[in-house]
Design a protein around this motif. Structure first.
Motif, short mmCIF file in Angstrom:
data_model
loop_
_atom_site.label_atom_id
_atom_site.label_comp_id
_atom_site.label_asym_id
_atom_site.label_seq_id
_atom_site.Cartn_x
_atom_site.Cartn_y
_atom_site.Cartn_z
N CYS A 31 25.61 18.28 -38.22
CA CYS A 31 24.81 19.45 -38.56
C CYS A 31 25.32 20.62 -37.72
N PHE A 37 14.84 18.05 -31.14
CA PHE A 37 14.24 16.76 -31.53
C PHE A 37 15.17 15.93 -32.41
N SER A 40 20.85 14.62 -35.74
CA SER A 40 21.90 14.83 -36.76
C SER A 40 23.26 15.19 -36.20
N GLY A 77 23.72 16.81 -42.42
CA GLY A 77 22.52 17.51 -41.93
C GLY A 77 22.23 18.86 -42.55
N ALA A 108 19.20 21.79 -46.14
CA ALA A 108 19.58 23.17 -45.87
C ALA A 108 18.72 23.72 -44.75
N HIS A 109 19.35 24.32 -43.76
CA HIS A 109 18.60 25.09 -42.77
C HIS A 109 18.27 26.42 -43.45
N GLY A 135 14.13 21.93 -43.43
CA GLY A 135 13.32 21.59 -42.26
C GLY A 135 12.57 22.82 -41.77
N GLU A 137 9.56 22.42 -39.93
CA GLU A 137 9.05 21.86 -38.66
C GLU A 137 7.72 22.49 -38.23
N LYS A 149 14.79 25.71 -32.96
CA LYS A 149 15.00 25.53 -34.41
C LYS A 149 15.85 26.68 -34.98
N THR A 173 9.94 20.00 -44.89
CA THR A 173 9.36 19.02 -43.95
C THR A 173 8.86 19.74 -42.70
N MET A 217 9.15 11.69 -33.59
CA MET A 217 9.76 10.57 -32.87
C MET A 217 10.63 11.22 -31.78
#
Ligand SMILES: C[S@@+](CC[C@H](N)C(=O)[O-])C[C@H]1O[C@@H](n2cnc3c(N)ncnc32)[C@H](O)[C@@H]1O
Length: 308
Positions: A31, A37, A40, A77, A108-109, A135, A137, A149, A173, A217
């Protein structure tokens, strides 16, 4: 290196659970972003593969699976960072090989989306790129900054609207428990600002889009894991996580669109309590499930069953 009869994968590969039965094609490795966190880009140097090599992998897949391929996911990623002409060439090649192909998908970011012109996203959509997993987040800027991020709530809103305008399905997500324990104020703002973000991107039609809440996680090798080892970060308890989700759902309000079809899921391997429904019409049903989990801790998934 490309072998004559095997599709190339640089392990470990990253794909959404919903792409488990898709043909996986390695377009990028790792990525290009490094969030505190995420795993990737831990074991791989980020790179975009050569189009010729990717096309050869698609040719091998044709020999292996014939016309059977209906869905393709472009690893890894954030494959949307690939230049548009390259992605178009790959997608068009896939279309020629697989007559039953229904869609291609990517992670995709938000900034990968914002870097593309509207016309480029439309061209990709027309060629068959029909879903992007983004993502988010959180919708809380301070938390997004704290976990590196590299995005703001405003950018997440703009990127989502850009995707939807191009008729590319959004699958977003968010991460429950991202702020850690002993941080009730952060947890509260994470839930409220995330709900506000989701409310603001709700389209005014009845298209289907997806929002999923995973639960944090802390994988070894990540910055968050280092912080945890130094005693600077502690995970939230399952009950704190459910309370945060409760606040999020309570604050969801699609008042301007009674036809909204936002498929909500919190049933990933990382989650303590499996939940799914359609927002915002199933809001009360979802809150009931969360309340049940809050008062019946014995039904929550044990820690050793959780995963990413
Ligand atoms: C493989 S990552 C790719 C994200 C993509 N590069 C982006 O920026 O949108 C996919 C998603 O998995 C989730 N994820 C990654 N690490 C996680 C962790 N440690 N705990 C919970 N969820 C995690 C995040 O929601 C993340 O956006």
């Amino acid at each position: 290196m490309v072998s004559q009869d095997r599709i190339y994968y640089k392990e470990p590969v990253f794909r959404p659970p919903s792409e488990a039965y898709s043909l996986l094609i390695q377009v990028t490795e790792g990525c290009s972003f490094k969030c505190d966190f995420c795993m990737s880009n831990l074991r791989k140097q980020f790179l975009i593969r050569r189009v010729e090599d990717i096309k050869k992998d698609l040719d091998i897949a044709k020999k292996l699976y014939g016309n059977g391929v209906r869905k393709i996911f472009f690893l890894d990623g954030n494959a949307l960072t690939t230049p548009t002409e390259k992605l178009l060439e790959i997608t068009n090649h896939a279309n020629q090989l697989f007559p039953k192909l229904e869609r291609c998908g990517v992670y995709a970011h938000a900034r990968d989306i914002l870097r593309k012109e509207d016309s480029q996203l439309r061209a990709l959509s027309d060629a068959g790129l029909k879903i992007a997993y983004v993502g988010f987040e959180s919708g809380y800027d301070k938390l997004l900054e704290a976990v590196h991020k590299h995005v703001t709530k405003e950018e997440l809103i703009k990127a989502s609207k850009k995707l939807m305008n191009a008729d590319i399905t959004l699958s977003a997500t968010l991460i429950n428990g991202l702020g850690g324990t002993n941080n009730p104020e952060v947890s509260n703002l994470h839930a409220i600002e995330s709900a506000d973000l989701i409310n603001k991107i709700c389209p005014d039609d009845d298209r289907t889009w997806y929002v999923a809440f995973l639960s944090l996680m802390v994988p070894p090798g990540t910055v968050l894991h280092e912080k945890k080892s130094r005693g600077q970060f502690e995970e939230m308890s399952p009950i704190e996580i459910l309370k945060e989700l409760h606040t999020f759902i309570t604050n969801i309000n699609f008042k301007n669109n009674p036809h909204a079809r936002c498929i909500f899921r919190s049933n990933h391997a990382s989650n303590y309590l499996p939940i799914k429904g359609v927002l915002d019409k199933d809001k009360l049903k979802i809150l009931e499930i969360i309340n049940y989990g809050l008062t019946h801790a014995e039904i929550l998934k044990p820690e050793f069953y959780r995963g990413l």
